[in-house]
Motif scaffolding. Structure first.
Motif, short mmCIF file in Angstrom:
data_model
loop_
_atom_site.label_atom_id
_atom_site.label_comp_id
_atom_site.label_asym_id
_atom_site.label_seq_id
_atom_site.Cartn_x
_atom_site.Cartn_y
_atom_site.Cartn_z
N MET A 1 -188.10 -49.76 37.14
CA MET A 1 -189.07 -50.85 36.50
C MET A 1 -188.49 -51.22 35.21
N ASP A 2 -188.46 -52.54 35.14
CA ASP A 2 -188.14 -53.33 33.84
C ASP A 2 -189.34 -53.09 32.85
N ARG A 3 -188.96 -52.81 31.46
CA ARG A 3 -189.70 -52.71 30.37
C ARG A 3 -189.25 -53.98 29.62
N PRO A 4 -190.39 -54.53 28.94
CA PRO A 4 -190.17 -55.83 28.07
C PRO A 4 -189.18 -55.46 26.86
N ARG A 5 -189.42 -54.31 26.10
CA ARG A 5 -188.70 -54.26 24.92
C ARG A 5 -188.63 -52.85 24.70
N PHE A 6 -187.34 -52.95 24.00
CA PHE A 6 -186.57 -51.46 23.52
C PHE A 6 -186.10 -51.54 22.21
N GLN A 7 -186.31 -50.59 21.23
CA GLN A 7 -185.84 -50.71 19.97
C GLN A 7 -185.24 -49.29 19.82
N ASP A 8 -183.93 -49.61 19.32
CA ASP A 8 -183.23 -48.33 18.98
C ASP A 8 -183.93 -47.29 18.14
N PRO A 9 -183.92 -46.25 18.71
CA PRO A 9 -184.51 -44.91 17.86
C PRO A 9 -183.79 -44.38 16.88
N GLN A 10 -182.48 -44.96 16.59
CA GLN A 10 -181.50 -44.60 15.61
C GLN A 10 -181.03 -43.01 15.60
N VAL A 11 -181.08 -42.44 16.72
CA VAL A 11 -180.86 -41.17 16.99
C VAL A 11 -179.20 -41.08 17.52
N SER A 12 -178.43 -39.92 16.95
CA SER A 12 -177.08 -39.86 17.42
C SER A 12 -177.24 -38.92 18.48
N LEU A 13 -176.03 -38.49 19.06
CA LEU A 13 -175.85 -37.48 20.22
C LEU A 13 -175.94 -36.24 19.49
N TYR A 14 -175.67 -36.01 18.52
CA TYR A 14 -175.53 -34.72 17.78
C TYR A 14 -177.01 -34.53 17.47
N GLU A 15 -178.04 -35.12 17.05
CA GLU A 15 -179.47 -34.96 16.71
C GLU A 15 -180.06 -34.48 18.28
N LEU A 16 -179.49 -35.33 19.43
CA LEU A 16 -180.28 -34.86 20.71
C LEU A 16 -179.92 -33.59 21.07
N ALA A 17 -178.58 -33.06 20.41
CA ALA A 17 -178.11 -31.50 20.72
C ALA A 17 -179.05 -30.70 19.80
N ALA A 18 -179.75 -30.95 19.04
CA ALA A 18 -180.62 -30.05 18.34
C ALA A 18 -181.72 -29.52 19.10
N ASP A 19 -182.16 -30.43 20.23
CA ASP A 19 -182.97 -29.86 21.15
C ASP A 19 -182.19 -28.99 22.29
N ASP A 20 -182.92 -28.44 23.17
CA ASP A 20 -182.36 -27.64 24.16
C ASP A 20 -181.43 -28.59 24.92
N ILE A 21 -180.26 -28.11 25.41
CA ILE A 21 -179.51 -28.81 26.20
C ILE A 21 -179.35 -28.22 27.69
N LEU A 22 -179.75 -28.80 28.77
CA LEU A 22 -179.92 -28.42 30.14
C LEU A 22 -178.54 -28.47 30.69
N VAL A 23 -178.28 -27.25 31.29
CA VAL A 23 -176.83 -26.99 31.73
C VAL A 23 -177.03 -26.23 33.21
N VAL A 24 -175.93 -26.23 34.10
CA VAL A 24 -175.79 -25.69 35.10
C VAL A 24 -175.31 -24.04 34.76
N CYS A 25 -176.20 -23.27 35.37
CA CYS A 25 -175.87 -21.62 34.98
C CYS A 25 -174.64 -21.45 35.62
N PRO A 26 -173.81 -20.76 34.76
CA PRO A 26 -172.44 -20.41 35.65
C PRO A 26 -172.63 -19.42 36.35
N ARG A 27 -173.32 -18.77 36.44
CA ARG A 27 -173.61 -17.63 37.51
C ARG A 27 -174.21 -18.01 38.62
N CYS A 28 -175.45 -18.51 38.47
CA CYS A 28 -176.17 -18.65 40.11
C CYS A 28 -176.37 -20.28 40.37
N GLY A 29 -175.84 -21.28 39.44
CA GLY A 29 -175.99 -22.56 39.60
C GLY A 29 -177.41 -23.31 39.59
N GLY A 30 -178.18 -22.39 38.95
CA GLY A 30 -179.42 -23.08 38.70
C GLY A 30 -179.62 -23.76 37.41
#
Length: 156
Positions: A1-30
């Motif tokens: 769906m097209d959105r009319p406007r987006f303004q850069d929230p001025q966050v870096s990849l490093y700032e996003l890593a301050a939140d939880d990072i979702l990964v594939v479990c190395p044991r069960c794949g969940g």
């Protein structure tokens, strides 16, 4: 769906890593969670991390002393395993995100017809550093379908 406007929230990849990072479990794949354990440092890459899987009970720790983190691909920068939110699209390229917030920024940017820079200096923000294939209008529909598929994996 097209959105009319987006303004850069001025966050870096490093700032996003301050939140939880979702990964594939190395044991069960969940779906497992790489959670930051903030310290007094503002540098997120130097925070200890804890990887846990609710499905199988897997747990691991990452300490910054003597360890390195690798940034910029569809892998967990701390533990090195694959990210949960990754999908192939646009001729073999991989769309990836650390978490819902990251995915929402990508979806908002790609889906917008008008993309505005934020008020501050750009260049180091996540949006400013996106690869050309993600900013091309010809890939918009395919990327948005991939974002929707990844969002669906968060509902389970």
């Amino acid at each position: 769906m097209d959105r009319p406007r987006f303004q850069d929230p001025q966050v870096s990849l490093y700032e996003l890593a301050a939140d939880d990072i979702l990964v594939v479990c190395p044991r069960c794949g969940g779906r497992a969670v790489n959670a930051a354990r903030p310290t007094g440092s503002r540098w997120v890459a130097s925070w200890p991390r804890r990887l846990t899987c609710a499905a199988c009970g897997y747990a691991a720790a990452w300490e910054p002393a003597g360890a390195t983190s690798v940034w910029g691909g569809p892998v967990d920068p701390f533990f090195g395993g694959p990210l949960w939110l990754r999908a192939e699209c646009c001729g073999g390229r991989v769309l990836w995100a650390f978490n819902r917030r990251h995915l929402d920024i990508l979806g908002g940017f790609v889906g917008a017809k008008l993309r505005e820079r934020g008020p501050g200096p750009g260049g180091l923000t996540l949006v400013a550093r996106l690869p050309a294939w993600m900013t091309a209008a010809k890939h918009r529909a395919e990327i948005l379908r991939a974002v929707d598929r990844l969002r669906a994996t968060l509902e389970n």
